[in-house]
Design a protein around this motif. Sequence first.
Motif, mmCIF file in Angstrom:
data_model
loop_
_atom_site.group_PDB
_atom_site.id
_atom_site.type_symbol
_atom_site.label_atom_id
_atom_site.label_comp_id
_atom_site.label_asym_id
_atom_site.label_seq_id
_atom_site.Cartn_x
_atom_site.Cartn_y
_atom_site.Cartn_z
ATOM 1 N N ASP A 127 0.832 -1.203 0.000
ATOM 2 C CA ASP A 127 0.000 0.000 0.000
ATOM 3 C C ASP A 127 0.867 1.253 0.000
ATOM 4 O OD1 ASP A 127 -2.728 1.312 0.420
ATOM 5 O OD2 ASP A 127 -1.611 2.076 2.144
ATOM 6 N N PHE A 128 1.961 1.220 0.759
ATOM 7 C CA PHE A 128 2.873 2.367 0.783
ATOM 8 C C PHE A 128 3.485 2.590 -0.593
ATOM 9 C CE2 PHE A 128 7.267 3.784 0.929
ATOM 10 C CZ PHE A 128 7.147 5.008 1.563
ATOM 11 N N LEU A 129 3.987 1.530 -1.205
ATOM 12 C CA LEU A 129 4.629 1.666 -2.507
ATOM 13 C C LEU A 129 3.664 2.176 -3.572
ATOM 14 C CD1 LEU A 129 6.700 -1.656 -2.455
ATOM 15 C CD2 LEU A 129 7.635 0.655 -2.338
ATOM 16 N N ASN A 130 2.413 1.796 -3.462
ATOM 17 C CA ASN A 130 1.426 2.175 -4.483
ATOM 18 C C ASN A 130 0.828 3.556 -4.271
ATOM 19 O OD1 ASN A 130 1.603 -0.171 -6.027
ATOM 20 N ND2 ASN A 130 0.111 -1.252 -4.742
ATOM 21 N N THR B 13 10.686 -2.292 -3.002
ATOM 22 C CA THR B 13 11.055 -1.341 -4.044
ATOM 23 C C THR B 13 9.997 -1.374 -5.141
ATOM 24 O OG1 THR B 13 12.868 -0.622 -5.475
ATOM 25 C CG2 THR B 13 12.452 -2.984 -5.368
ATOM 26 N N GLN B 14 10.280 -0.676 -6.243
ATOM 27 C CA GLN B 14 9.406 -0.661 -7.402
ATOM 28 C C GLN B 14 10.187 -1.109 -8.631
ATOM 29 O OE1 GLN B 14 8.250 3.508 -7.259
ATOM 30 N NE2 GLN B 14 6.194 2.989 -6.601
ATOM 31 N N ALA C 181 4.717 -2.140 -7.660
ATOM 32 C CA ALA C 181 5.242 -2.415 -6.327
ATOM 33 C C ALA C 181 5.776 -3.841 -6.239
ATOM 34 C CB ALA C 181 4.160 -2.200 -5.281
ATOM 35 N N VAL C 182 6.934 -3.981 -5.587
ATOM 36 C CA VAL C 182 7.507 -5.299 -5.288
ATOM 37 C C VAL C 182 7.747 -5.336 -3.783
ATOM 38 C CG1 VAL C 182 9.282 -6.986 -5.903
ATOM 39 C CG2 VAL C 182 8.651 -5.204 -7.538
ATOM 40 N N SER D 91 14.232 -3.135 -11.769
ATOM 41 C CA SER D 91 14.021 -2.323 -10.581
ATOM 42 C C SER D 91 14.682 -0.967 -10.764
ATOM 43 C CB SER D 91 14.615 -3.020 -9.354
ATOM 44 O OG SER D 91 13.992 -4.254 -9.122
ATOM 45 N N LEU D 92 14.167 0.033 -10.047
ATOM 46 C CA LEU D 92 14.762 1.365 -10.126
ATOM 47 C C LEU D 92 16.039 1.395 -9.296
ATOM 48 C CD1 LEU D 92 11.673 3.734 -9.903
ATOM 49 C CD2 LEU D 92 12.694 2.618 -11.890
ATOM 50 N N MET D 93 17.079 1.948 -9.882
ATOM 51 C CA MET D 93 18.384 2.053 -9.234
ATOM 52 C C MET D 93 18.845 3.498 -9.270
ATOM 53 S SD MET D 93 19.844 -0.937 -8.242
ATOM 54 C CE MET D 93 19.490 -2.685 -8.421
#
Length: 802
Positions: free
Chosen positions: A101-104, A143-144, A137-138, A484-486
């Motif tokens: 929920d936080f990631l989204n 992370t995303q 979201a992962v 993934s975002l880096m």
Amino acid sequence: MAKKERRLKGVGGTGKQNDATKQAAARRSQKLPIQKHLFWLRRNAPIVVLGAIAILAVLLFVSKTANDNHDGDGPGDDHPVPHIDGLSMDLDPERGNKTQDFLNNFVCNYQPYSEVKADAITTAVDIEGYCHPRLLAVPHHRTQRVSISRVTGSLTPTWWRKILNYFMTDEIESSRDHGIPKGELVMRLPRPLQIWDLDALRDRFIQQEFLGLGPSGSSDADTMERKSPKVAARHQDTQNPLDSGAFLTVYLIRLLHGSRAGISSSDVENDVQCQNESGQCKALQQWDNLEQHKQRITLLSAYLDILPTVSDRLAKSSSSHINPNGHPLFWTPTILKSLFPRYTHTYDLIRHYQQMIESEYETLKLMSDEFRKNVKYLEYLSMRINVLSRAFGVPASTDDSGLVWGTSGYTKGLSIVEEMRLYETSNFGSFLDDAQNFKLRSMCPLLDMYNSHPNPNVSWRYDSKTSSYVIRASKNSDIPPHHSLMVSYGTYTDGHLFAKYGFANGDGSSPTEISLAVFHRMLGDVGLGRQFSQLPFDVWDPKDRDEIFGTLLLEESHMDSAKRKSLLSAKNALEMQAKELLRYLMFDDGYKECIDLTSNPGSSDEELKLLKLRHLIRIANYREAWIVRVPPKFPDARPLQTMGSTKHDRKEQKNSVGVNANRIVSICRLLSLRVDDIGGGAIDYLREGITSYASPTASTKSFFLVEKHEDELEYRSMMCVVRLCNAALGRYLGYDNTEPEIVGTRQWNAWYVMTGEVRALGILIQTAASEANKVKRLYQSSKGTIAATDASMKYEKKGHAH
């Protein structure tokens, strides 16, 4: 009669027709089986189509499940991706739902706070959050990543689009989907969701308990002033002020406690809190009085809930090989010594971070009973690690609206510069320079969950116009699906990255630092800058030491007793260090007997040694003089992605690698000097160097470089470098260099970092020895000096110097 015959013929004709029908049926029964099936399919076409779709759906679902299990979401990855804080764990359903929920939603769906009366400042910084629609979201990796594309189009039936989108395989998508285009906006983090150290310094509990600040009490204005006799929190041993990160840690713990307890309506004037359900009131303690932050706690609670806690770091996942207790700042001294040799570069960094946190906690505990009652050491340590590993820099200036956003009460009566000078920390207060720029730090929700790599696929910057963090895809390439975002946390070495953030990329993409201070312990800048030091800041500069230490002997001095004690301790430590420095003087071999430096120099040899010692004392705590940085082994390595990739994409640098060893070579030239060097003027040369240190224009970090002169001196200097490196290598004896089987464990991380340090020492030995042989050959061939060459040495895998 005729009629009867005709009737009989008619009957006979009918019989023949029946026979023909029977024969035709018999011929149909003799048709091929395939014809039967086709006939059946024509009759049952709708049922066949639906059945085929159902079977296909089941097969694709099984394939998709298998691919998802191999994508990296599960704990059994063959190639675990390094994660911030050493955390890669199975989440319980409740924690997993909160994380997802936080990631989204936390940043992606943030809208300006409508209940706050919008003034010009609020309007400028309270803007919408944003996340790219392709971000997915992962939660297990916290992370995303970039999702696959979706089938669209008005001509495609809705039910069919849903089926295709759900069952679209990675192979099909990767062939036609480029992910997020390069340079495109990926995420925007507005100011209300950021948590600055400045926000913490404005907390009234922190101001009153730790900074000696409070309301002035004047009737005409609510302004702030320093309250006597309470002073700002300082490290007990050095009396250096605490770094603002310590107060940010306390602030986060207070917000977290308030979020867990729930904030109810309170009567601030009477210092009582009234529970909504019972209506009963109780007296408020200072620690519990969070009325000042009521709105922020409500806004930030989702972020505070997912920050790693003590239990996260101490509990090992049963199904994951990655130990959540992997952050080295949680290690005991016994564990640290078993994994790193004492006094090596990374060992010292870890110990200094641990000492800083321990000293901060002891100081805060002594200054505030409320803090001592409500915060245990492990909770402070865990949150302090969150601040160290998750805070980003804020290059704010006086015209940045983010600086004054959220101010209330008596801070509004001050200009931003006046306010910052009241906060006595190691980076503000009296240490604030005259520039109108402030080096702040901020907790950055969502941005701080992206992992780091020297070759990232997104870049971040702070936008001072909107006081927001803007994250964009790399300008050089798209971000493919499943990646993934880096981001990049900065140009950290492997050792520093591991000590501070708790992980190493493990692909040779980061540089390595080695320490050649093999005979003494550095006391000033120990690698943490002004965050923590073993010397008072007042005596960092050798030019000021004699005057400061001389003041200690004056009876009429009104120096504070704690300050006097810390300076006396520093004086003793520096005297002990000077004795350690004598060991370096053995590098000027060739003297028939030992020289006594305790008396006045009676010969040129004695004076030369004394001058060398004075130079060594000057630079003993100059970190850049004793640390050598070796570039990455694989500078073009790309991040090992959470999704899809199973091997590192990297190429070893085959060209020469530049090693900037100017300063350590200069030190070895200093150590190798003899009286007859530099045309017999070695003593005068070093005297001039001492004079340059005392120059009013000399900076705190001024460094006297001994330049290249005769070939004989250069040869001895290079061999001095080799001997220093060999002494440093001796510390690693007895440590196993076999790679541990499980990647990502603390044993594997320690092995990787330590192996890099040994490799760097080997490179420096090979380079210096090659340079020494080169000088020797040139000297023997020409029997004279050669033109000075660049002191930066080049290393090639084959061993050639350039």
